[in-house]
Design an enzyme around this catalytic site. Sequence first.
Site, PDB file in Angstrom:
ATOM      1  N   ARG A  91      58.638  -0.242  63.897  1.00 13.08           N
ATOM      2  CA  ARG A  91      59.401  -1.759  63.813  1.00 13.08           C
ATOM      3  C   ARG A  91      59.326  -1.551  62.610  1.00 13.08           C
ATOM      4  O   ARG A  91      59.067  -1.139  61.994  1.00 13.08           O
ATOM      5  CB  ARG A  91      58.846  -2.686  64.353  1.00 13.08           C
ATOM      6  CG  ARG A  91      58.057  -2.698  65.171  1.00 13.08           C
ATOM      7  CD  ARG A  91      59.174  -3.656  66.792  1.00 13.08           C
ATOM      8  NE  ARG A  91      60.564  -4.518  66.403  1.00 13.08           N
ATOM      9  CZ  ARG A  91      59.553  -5.320  66.238  1.00 13.08           C
ATOM     10  NH1 ARG A  91      58.306  -6.138  66.944  1.00 13.08           N
ATOM     11  NH2 ARG A  91      60.437  -6.466  66.023  1.00 13.08           N
ATOM     12  N   ASP A 227      59.463 -10.843  56.931  1.00 16.13           N
ATOM     13  CA  ASP A 227      58.964  -9.956  57.092  1.00 16.13           C
ATOM     14  C   ASP A 227      59.577  -8.886  56.304  1.00 16.13           C
ATOM     15  O   ASP A 227      58.728  -7.838  55.980  1.00 16.13           O
ATOM     16  CB  ASP A 227      59.826  -9.206  58.255  1.00 16.13           C
ATOM     17  CG  ASP A 227      59.098  -9.259  59.886  1.00 16.13           C
ATOM     18  OD1 ASP A 227      58.272  -9.286  60.435  1.00 16.13           O
ATOM     19  OD2 ASP A 227      60.202 -10.880  60.353  1.00 16.13           O
ATOM     20  N   ASN A 237      64.271 -11.516  58.169  1.00 18.19           N
ATOM     21  CA  ASN A 237      63.394 -12.070  58.551  1.00 18.19           C
ATOM     22  C   ASN A 237      64.375 -12.530  60.477  1.00 18.19           C
ATOM     23  O   ASN A 237      64.774 -11.825  60.289  1.00 18.19           O
ATOM     24  CB  ASN A 237      63.312 -13.259  58.431  1.00 18.19           C
ATOM     25  CG  ASN A 237      61.956 -14.050  59.275  1.00 18.19           C
ATOM     26  OD1 ASN A 237      60.530 -14.129  59.571  1.00 18.19           O
ATOM     27  ND2 ASN A 237      61.656 -15.757  59.467  1.00 18.19           N
ATOM     28  N   LYS A 238      63.085 -13.459  61.574  1.00 15.31           N
ATOM     29  CA  LYS A 238      63.749 -12.987  62.704  1.00 15.31           C
ATOM     30  C   LYS A 238      65.313 -13.806  62.505  1.00 15.31           C
ATOM     31  O   LYS A 238      65.824 -14.428  62.271  1.00 15.31           O
ATOM     32  CB  LYS A 238      62.744 -14.269  63.522  1.00 15.31           C
ATOM     33  CG  LYS A 238      63.076 -14.456  64.867  1.00 15.31           C
ATOM     34  CD  LYS A 238      63.376 -13.229  65.494  1.00 15.31           C
ATOM     35  CE  LYS A 238      63.655 -13.613  67.140  1.00 15.31           C
ATOM     36  NZ  LYS A 238      63.292 -12.043  68.319  1.00 15.31           N
TER      37      LYS A 238
END
Length: 326
Positions: A91, A227, A237-238
């Site tokens: 990731r 993130d 981020n998401k």
Amino acid sequence: MSPVLADSVRFTGDGVDILDRRVFPAERSWVRCASVEDVAKAIEDMVTQSSGPYFAALWGMVLAAREATSLGAVPARAYLARAGERLVATRRTNNHLRKAVAAALSEVDGQAGEALVAAVLAGARAGELRYRSRSAALGRHTAELLPDKGTVLTHCWADLYLVELVRAAEGKDLAFVCTETRPYLQGARLTAETLAEMGVDTTVITDGMGAAVLSGGSVDALVTAADRVTMDGHVVNKIGTLGLAVAAHAFGVPFHAMVQAPDRLAATADDVPIEYRDGAEVLDRPGIRGLYPAFDITPPRFVTTVVTDRGPFAPNDLATYYREVS
């Protein structure tokens, strides 16, 4: 009592047990990882997310050291380097994995055999303690930005950042609104469950409701994890964070992004690889394609505060974070 997800990755000495967040809270099942490759596969397959991969990578590196006990110092170190590269590649958008590998290898200095295992284990344990301590500081600093009574909108699953925020906000009367967070529903399943465990007033909304909720005047702050945050103030981020941040900005609601530290290796958003997952995770139907960028990038003009373990910073002043410790 700590919520379940505050301790969802466990090193057992000869393996790593990871709580399967894909089925939590309906099921509380654990995935057993006996090798570093098993850990990497679990991270890729979304068994764990957010800070979970950080802890999984710490202990995965210990398993890699165990796998290299029959090698001499030089080939063993090369084996660990390859194992670290494998974990980081699972990731790439979040830099937790890179930090976890570096922490696990921080005590390695030419050892081999069981001495190497002991060195990696010491680095992993120190990495865990440091992450938890910094998350607690981050929670305290974020809590100070919130009113004594109010409502917070959050998106996805902020993991230990959220847990420590709630702990630090004890005594405040805060309610949380959680987006469901398609397609893995981390907000509906992970965030909401954890907040409920901690006795917090919790409401779940669908992802499409965020702007409407922000427009109504009932939300005092948008608070999410990040993130990664670039040195020029972009918040990664998401997917879905950008839309909420733009809506919050439009309706005068502050957006506080939580991250332990801005990333010195990412000067701008161009330095952050955005992960695209299989579109079938969004929609799997013959003749129709799904699209799944797992993260989006919020420009600094839509970010009120980047909250770090050293306190809050304006998004255009993040270099100060490192000048204060140099």
